[in-house]
Scaffold this motif. Structure first.
Motif, short mmCIF file in Angstrom:
data_model
loop_
_atom_site.label_atom_id
_atom_site.label_comp_id
_atom_site.label_asym_id
_atom_site.label_seq_id
_atom_site.Cartn_x
_atom_site.Cartn_y
_atom_site.Cartn_z
N GLY A 156 0.82 -1.21 0.00
CA GLY A 156 0.00 0.00 0.00
C GLY A 156 0.85 1.26 0.00
O GLY A 156 1.92 1.31 -0.60
N GLY A 157 0.39 2.27 0.70
CA GLY A 157 1.09 3.56 0.70
C GLY A 157 2.36 3.59 1.52
O GLY A 157 3.22 4.44 1.30
N ALA A 158 2.53 2.67 2.45
CA ALA A 158 3.71 2.66 3.33
C ALA A 158 4.89 2.00 2.63
O ALA A 158 5.52 1.07 3.16
CB ALA A 158 3.38 1.95 4.63
N SER A 206 4.68 7.88 -2.21
CA SER A 206 3.41 7.70 -1.51
C SER A 206 2.69 9.03 -1.30
O SER A 206 1.47 9.10 -1.36
CB SER A 206 3.65 7.04 -0.16
OG SER A 206 4.17 5.74 -0.32
N THR A 207 3.45 10.07 -1.07
CA THR A 207 2.85 11.39 -0.84
C THR A 207 2.20 11.94 -2.10
O THR A 207 1.14 12.55 -2.06
CB THR A 207 3.93 12.37 -0.34
OG1 THR A 207 4.46 11.91 0.90
CG2 THR A 207 3.35 13.77 -0.14
N VAL A 208 2.81 11.68 -3.24
CA VAL A 208 2.37 12.32 -4.49
C VAL A 208 1.30 11.51 -5.21
O VAL A 208 0.35 12.08 -5.77
CB VAL A 208 3.59 12.55 -5.41
CG1 VAL A 208 3.14 13.10 -6.76
CG2 VAL A 208 4.58 13.51 -4.75
N VAL A 209 1.45 10.17 -5.24
CA VAL A 209 0.51 9.34 -6.01
C VAL A 209 -0.09 8.25 -5.14
O VAL A 209 0.52 7.79 -4.19
CB VAL A 209 1.19 8.70 -7.24
CG1 VAL A 209 1.70 9.76 -8.20
CG2 VAL A 209 2.32 7.78 -6.83
N ALA A 210 -1.32 7.87 -5.46
CA ALA A 210 -1.99 6.79 -4.74
C ALA A 210 -1.35 5.45 -5.11
O ALA A 210 -0.96 5.25 -6.27
CB ALA A 210 -3.48 6.77 -5.08
N PRO A 211 -1.23 4.53 -4.15
CA PRO A 211 -0.57 3.25 -4.45
C PRO A 211 -1.24 2.46 -5.56
O PRO A 211 -0.57 1.79 -6.35
CB PRO A 211 -0.61 2.50 -3.11
CG PRO A 211 -1.67 3.20 -2.30
CD PRO A 211 -1.65 4.61 -2.75
#
Length: 428
Positions: free
Chosen positions: A26-28, A234-239
């Motif tokens: 995921g995002g992490a 992760s900050t800029v784009v969705a996973p």
């Protein structure tokens, strides 16, 4: 030594595999990268002790021979390094022919990967001087490309866009711990490369003092850059927007929208991938030549070009193996196979530290706490448990081929010795 290790570690894996990490965790994304760094530091501790203890020995295969004194075991350790090299080149060729190349030209991926492998082989055959000149330029470009992604994320945050909260979001498909461990297997691929420094440590000034500092310093700098890239992505784009993509960093460039043409960043990424493939191809062909010169692989692999003195047979054979792997594998499987093969090498090295602990070499050397190689073995075993069956199958086929080559070469050497003894007896 610091720059050599940093250039080897900061390779192309991060350019291609961030999307795979996003699909797993995921995002992490930064978490498995950090976990992989910590796991790499454990085995690096064992390398630091053995390299400074035996600065002229060089390489995991020699450490294995010192510790276990079994020719087949030391051969398999060396062959795992070789198999990991040709597999890594295959994976990088697929990364080269993927989304980054697709942003420049519309060509079929598979033929492009094969042509890329042929081009790398041609540059390798020209000689190591020309190859390493190209490497210096490409290393600067690939490091700059990673720092640029971090800078773009800062720009996006500065204008009030982006979602920093995503860096703590885990995939809902599995438990966070399971996702981190599964992703750490892939992330570990981005940290391998430090082990090759054992082959050049004797050329350093006072390796007992400088090698550990260079080794740990390079890994820490690489880890900081990788974690920074993971946080930035992760900050800029969705996973879900990059999951499974082999050109994930292009999404950051697109979202940042600062006037940087996507084709330009694609070119940077392609240079990074080409650099990693070239370095690994050089290592693989020279290791093949060296093992053949030591009568561990068939003697024809020692043939060199008459003027350039490059091992052309070894280059051709390793390139053909990489091409075959491209035809049957995908990027994620090949990257995981590289990790699995190197985990066998790392287990051998960690155990060798404990076996050779009582060997007094008569000079000061780095000494790692006993718990570190123990944890190194356990960490390697933990990563092995995350490998799927197809990865074990890939590795098994490669190792079986190695055993067959070892037995054939050994039999041929025995026949040559007997023929020599018979000829000498007849002359007498």
């Amino acid at each position: 030594m610091f720059l050599f290790i940093l250039g080897d570690v900061l390779g192309a894996g991060i350019y291609a595999l961030v999307g795979v990490l996003a699909g797993e965790v995921g995002g992490a994304i930064w978490v498995p990268l950090l976990a992989a760094l910590l796991l790499a530091l454990l085995t690096a501790g064992s390398y630091a002790e053995l390299v400074t203890k035996y600065p002229k020995a060089g390489g995991a295969a020699v450490f294995a021979q010192r510790a276990y004194r079994r020719p087949l075991v030391s051969f398999l350790v060396g062959f795992c390094m070789l198999a990991a090299g040709v597999t890594s080149v295959a994976g990088l060729s697929l990364a080269f022919a993927g989304d980054y190349l697709g942003a420049l030209v519309d060509v079929p991926a598979l033929p492009a990967a094969l042509v890329f492998l042929a081009a790398v082989a041609a540059l390798n055959a020209r000689g190591i001087k020309d190859s390493l000149r190209a490497n210096v330029v490409m290393t600067v470009v690939e490091v700059g490309g990673l720092l640029l992604i971090i800078a773009l994320a800062v720009v996006v945050l500065g204008r009030g866009d982006g979602q920093p909260s995503r860096v703590l979001e885990f995939s809902a498909d599995q438990a966070p711990a399971a996702g981190i461990l599964a992703a750490a297997v892939i992330a570990f691929y981005s940290f391998v490369g430090f082990e090759t420094s054992a082959n050049v440590a004797e050329e350093a000034v006072d390796p007992s003092r400088t090698y550990p500092r260079a080794l740990f310093g390079a890994l820490l700098v690489a880890g900081i850059v990788y974690v920074g890239v993971g946080l930035a992505v992760s900050t800029v784009v969705a996973p879900e927007a990059i999951a499974g993509s082999d050109g994930p960093l292009l999404e950051v460039v697109a979202v940042a929208d600062v006037g940087l043409p996507p084709w330009l960043y694609s070119l940077i990424a392609l240079i990074a991938v080409a650099n990693g493939a070239l370095l690994t191809a050089i290592m693989s062909s020279r290791l093949t030549y060296g093992m053949a010169d030591e009568h561990l692989l068939p003697r024809p692999l020692t043939r060199v070009l008459p003027h350039r003195r490059t091992p052309w047979v070894a280059i051709v054979v390793t390139t053909l193996v990489s091409m075959a792997l491209v035809l049957v594998g995908d990027l994620e499987t090949l990257a995981a196979t590289v990790v699995l093969l190197l985990l066998f090498v790392f287990i051998s090295t960690n155990v060798a530290v404990l076996v050779l602990r009582r060997d007094d070499v008569g000079h000061h050397h780095f000494r790692v706490p006993r718990v570190v190689p123990v944890l190194g073995v356990l960490s390697c075993l933990a990563l092995m448990t995350q490998q799927p069956g197809r990865v074990w199958a890939f590795a098994a086929v490669l190792l079986l081929a190695g055993v067959v080559l070892f037995l054939v070469t050994r039999r041929a050497s025995t026949v040559d010795v007997r023929d020599g003894e018979r000829a000498a007896a007849e002359r007498r």
